[in-house]
Design a protein around this motif. Structure first.
Motif, mmCIF file in Angstrom:
data_model
loop_
_atom_site.group_PDB
_atom_site.id
_atom_site.type_symbol
_atom_site.label_atom_id
_atom_site.label_comp_id
_atom_site.label_asym_id
_atom_site.label_seq_id
_atom_site.Cartn_x
_atom_site.Cartn_y
_atom_site.Cartn_z
ATOM 1 N N MET A 50 -25.796 56.192 -3.927
ATOM 2 C CA MET A 50 -25.096 57.466 -3.798
ATOM 3 C C MET A 50 -23.696 57.295 -4.375
ATOM 4 O O MET A 50 -23.055 56.259 -4.167
ATOM 5 C CB MET A 50 -25.016 57.897 -2.331
ATOM 6 C CG MET A 50 -26.361 58.112 -1.672
ATOM 7 S SD MET A 50 -26.215 58.646 0.058
ATOM 8 C CE MET A 50 -25.737 60.375 -0.160
ATOM 9 N N LEU A 51 -23.240 58.295 -5.088
ATOM 10 C CA LEU A 51 -21.909 58.261 -5.666
ATOM 11 C C LEU A 51 -20.871 58.624 -4.612
ATOM 12 O O LEU A 51 -21.127 59.449 -3.737
ATOM 13 C CB LEU A 51 -21.812 59.246 -6.833
ATOM 14 C CG LEU A 51 -22.815 59.068 -7.972
ATOM 15 C CD1 LEU A 51 -22.672 60.227 -8.963
ATOM 16 C CD2 LEU A 51 -22.614 57.731 -8.666
ATOM 17 N N TYR A 52 -19.703 58.018 -4.709
ATOM 18 C CA TYR A 52 -18.601 58.365 -3.824
ATOM 19 C C TYR A 52 -17.758 59.451 -4.477
ATOM 20 O O TYR A 52 -17.308 59.301 -5.610
ATOM 21 C CB TYR A 52 -17.733 57.139 -3.529
ATOM 22 C CG TYR A 52 -16.392 57.492 -2.924
ATOM 23 C CD1 TYR A 52 -16.315 58.152 -1.706
ATOM 24 C CD2 TYR A 52 -15.206 57.204 -3.592
ATOM 25 C CE1 TYR A 52 -15.089 58.498 -1.161
ATOM 26 C CE2 TYR A 52 -13.974 57.536 -3.057
ATOM 27 C CZ TYR A 52 -13.918 58.187 -1.845
ATOM 28 O OH TYR A 52 -12.709 58.543 -1.308
ATOM 29 N N LEU A 53 -17.543 60.560 -3.752
ATOM 30 C CA LEU A 53 -16.774 61.679 -4.274
ATOM 31 C C LEU A 53 -15.410 61.756 -3.580
ATOM 32 O O LEU A 53 -15.355 61.834 -2.349
ATOM 33 C CB LEU A 53 -17.525 62.991 -4.058
ATOM 34 C CG LEU A 53 -18.909 63.112 -4.701
ATOM 35 C CD1 LEU A 53 -19.536 64.451 -4.352
ATOM 36 C CD2 LEU A 53 -18.819 62.931 -6.215
ATOM 37 N N ASP A 102 -12.105 68.930 -8.692
ATOM 38 C CA ASP A 102 -12.380 68.788 -10.120
ATOM 39 C C ASP A 102 -12.855 67.381 -10.456
ATOM 40 O O ASP A 102 -13.782 67.199 -11.259
ATOM 41 C CB ASP A 102 -11.134 69.131 -10.932
ATOM 42 C CG ASP A 102 -10.765 70.608 -10.854
ATOM 43 O OD1 ASP A 102 -11.667 71.422 -10.566
ATOM 44 O OD2 ASP A 102 -9.585 70.941 -11.059
ATOM 45 N N ALA A 103 -12.226 66.380 -9.834
ATOM 46 C CA ALA A 103 -12.641 64.991 -10.066
ATOM 47 C C ALA A 103 -14.053 64.765 -9.547
ATOM 48 O O ALA A 103 -14.840 64.028 -10.160
ATOM 49 C CB ALA A 103 -11.659 64.036 -9.393
ATOM 50 N N CYS A 104 -14.375 65.389 -8.429
ATOM 51 C CA CYS A 104 -15.723 65.262 -7.878
ATOM 52 C C CYS A 104 -16.763 65.778 -8.871
ATOM 53 O O CYS A 104 -17.793 65.130 -9.116
ATOM 54 C CB CYS A 104 -15.836 66.035 -6.566
ATOM 55 S SG CYS A 104 -14.908 65.352 -5.184
ATOM 56 N N GLN A 105 -16.512 66.939 -9.426
ATOM 57 C CA GLN A 105 -17.467 67.528 -10.361
ATOM 58 C C GLN A 105 -17.589 66.717 -11.645
ATOM 59 O O GLN A 105 -18.675 66.602 -12.218
ATOM 60 C CB GLN A 105 -17.066 68.963 -10.681
ATOM 61 C CG GLN A 105 -17.432 69.934 -9.566
ATOM 62 C CD GLN A 105 -17.439 71.366 -10.036
ATOM 63 O OE1 GLN A 105 -16.485 72.095 -9.804
ATOM 64 N NE2 GLN A 105 -18.509 71.776 -10.698
ATOM 65 N N LYS A 106 -16.481 66.120 -12.094
ATOM 66 C CA LYS A 106 -16.538 65.303 -13.299
ATOM 67 C C LYS A 106 -17.364 64.037 -13.045
ATOM 68 O O LYS A 106 -18.157 63.621 -13.895
ATOM 69 C CB LYS A 106 -15.140 64.924 -13.768
ATOM 70 C CG LYS A 106 -15.150 64.233 -15.139
ATOM 71 C CD LYS A 106 -13.773 63.997 -15.666
ATOM 72 C CE LYS A 106 -13.798 63.524 -17.122
ATOM 73 N NZ LYS A 106 -14.804 62.506 -17.411
ATOM 74 N N ILE A 107 -17.188 63.412 -11.881
ATOM 75 C CA ILE A 107 -17.976 62.236 -11.537
ATOM 76 C C ILE A 107 -19.456 62.597 -11.501
ATOM 77 O O ILE A 107 -20.307 61.865 -12.011
ATOM 78 C CB ILE A 107 -17.512 61.653 -10.186
ATOM 79 C CG1 ILE A 107 -16.158 60.965 -10.353
ATOM 80 C CG2 ILE A 107 -18.545 60.664 -9.622
ATOM 81 C CD1 ILE A 107 -15.544 60.493 -9.050
ATOM 82 N N LEU A 108 -19.761 63.747 -10.911
ATOM 83 C CA LEU A 108 -21.155 64.169 -10.829
ATOM 84 C C LEU A 108 -21.720 64.453 -12.216
ATOM 85 O O LEU A 108 -22.867 64.098 -12.516
ATOM 86 C CB LEU A 108 -21.247 65.425 -9.960
ATOM 87 C CG LEU A 108 -22.591 65.723 -9.310
ATOM 88 C CD1 LEU A 108 -23.055 64.559 -8.445
ATOM 89 C CD2 LEU A 108 -22.508 66.995 -8.490
#
Length: 247
Positions: A24-27, A33-39
């Motif tokens: 699982m990725l850490y958000l 905005d950073a969360c969406q870019k990581i996803l």
């Protein structure tokens, strides 16, 4: 920066060398905005089955800033995990002078905050296909919060207009890890599991943290039948993390 580095490492270094593993990725939830870019950058990588958030400060998970993130997770068929955290810098915990007390209360309290905000603001209705899992707080708190919310909702339903059913109905829709399984009377644990449903619990070890659980903690629950034990030990996780089914 740490969240991006972890995502890069887990998808480019660890998972390719451990094809049997899932991650699982850490958000960094304080930066939508950073969360969406990581996803966007790492969410489609083979082996990624979801993303999780953990943050001191109790961000309001129902805030409209996160709507696009939750929609993206739902469209990608990835699970959303809530990992608790608690530190003495949180105002409710400043009254304690032992970490044991902060840890014992803070972790389930953190999950109560997120679950209450999530349910009472109608997020289950807005994102009905988004699978959520609440981690590392045991299970005893679920009985308290389900009964309490139902009781108040029946008296003040106008404050939760998005709900089409009692809060406990939505609480039973989500998944919960068992660790650390509460050292409570078995009859009480049975009541909690029956209330939520045995299909909604997933075994977790949390190894090597000091309060990790070995698989035997599930075996000692004599009220479970063999099918229910198998579900908690693995089959429920397949339903939660659907990409596991190709192992």
């Amino acid at each position: 920066a740490v969240a991006v580095a972890y995502s890069r490492w887990i998808t480019q270094a660890y998972l390719p060398n451990h094809p049997e593993a899932r991650a699982m990725l850490y958000l960094p939830i304080r930066d939508p905005d950073a969360c969406q870019k990581i996803l966007a950058d790492y969410g489609d990588h083979p082996g990624v089955v979801g993303a999780f958030i953990t943050s001191a400060g109790f961000p309001q998970v129902h805030d409209n800033r996160y709507v696009h993130l939750y929609s993206d997770l739902q469209e990608r068929d990835l699970a959303l995990g809530f990992h608790p955290t608690s530190i003495w810098l949180e105002r409710p915990m400043e009254i304690f002078d032992r970490y044991l007390a902060v840890y014992a209360l803070g972790y389930p309290f953190s999950q109560c905050v997120h679950l209450i905000n999530w349910v009472m603001h109608g997020m289950p209705e807005r994102f009905p296909q988004l699978r959520c899992v609440f981690c590392e707080s045991g299970i005893a708190w679920l009985s308290f919060i389900s009964h309490r919310l139902d009781q108040e909702f029946m008296k003040r339903p106008s404050e939760a207009p998005a709900l089409k059913d009692r809060p406990s109905h939505y609480i039973s829709r989500y998944f919960y890890t068992t660790q650390p399984l509460d050292l409570a009377e078995e009859t009480y644990l049975e009541s909690v599991i029956r209330q939520v449903g045995s299909d909604q619990f997933v075994y977790a070890s949390n190894f090597p943290q000091w309060d990790f659980d070995v698989p035997g903690v599930i075996d000692r629950l004599t009220f479970l039948d063999n099918k229910e034990r198998s579900n908690i030990m693995g089959n429920n996780a397949v339903r939660l993390f659907r990409q596991l089914s190709n192992l």
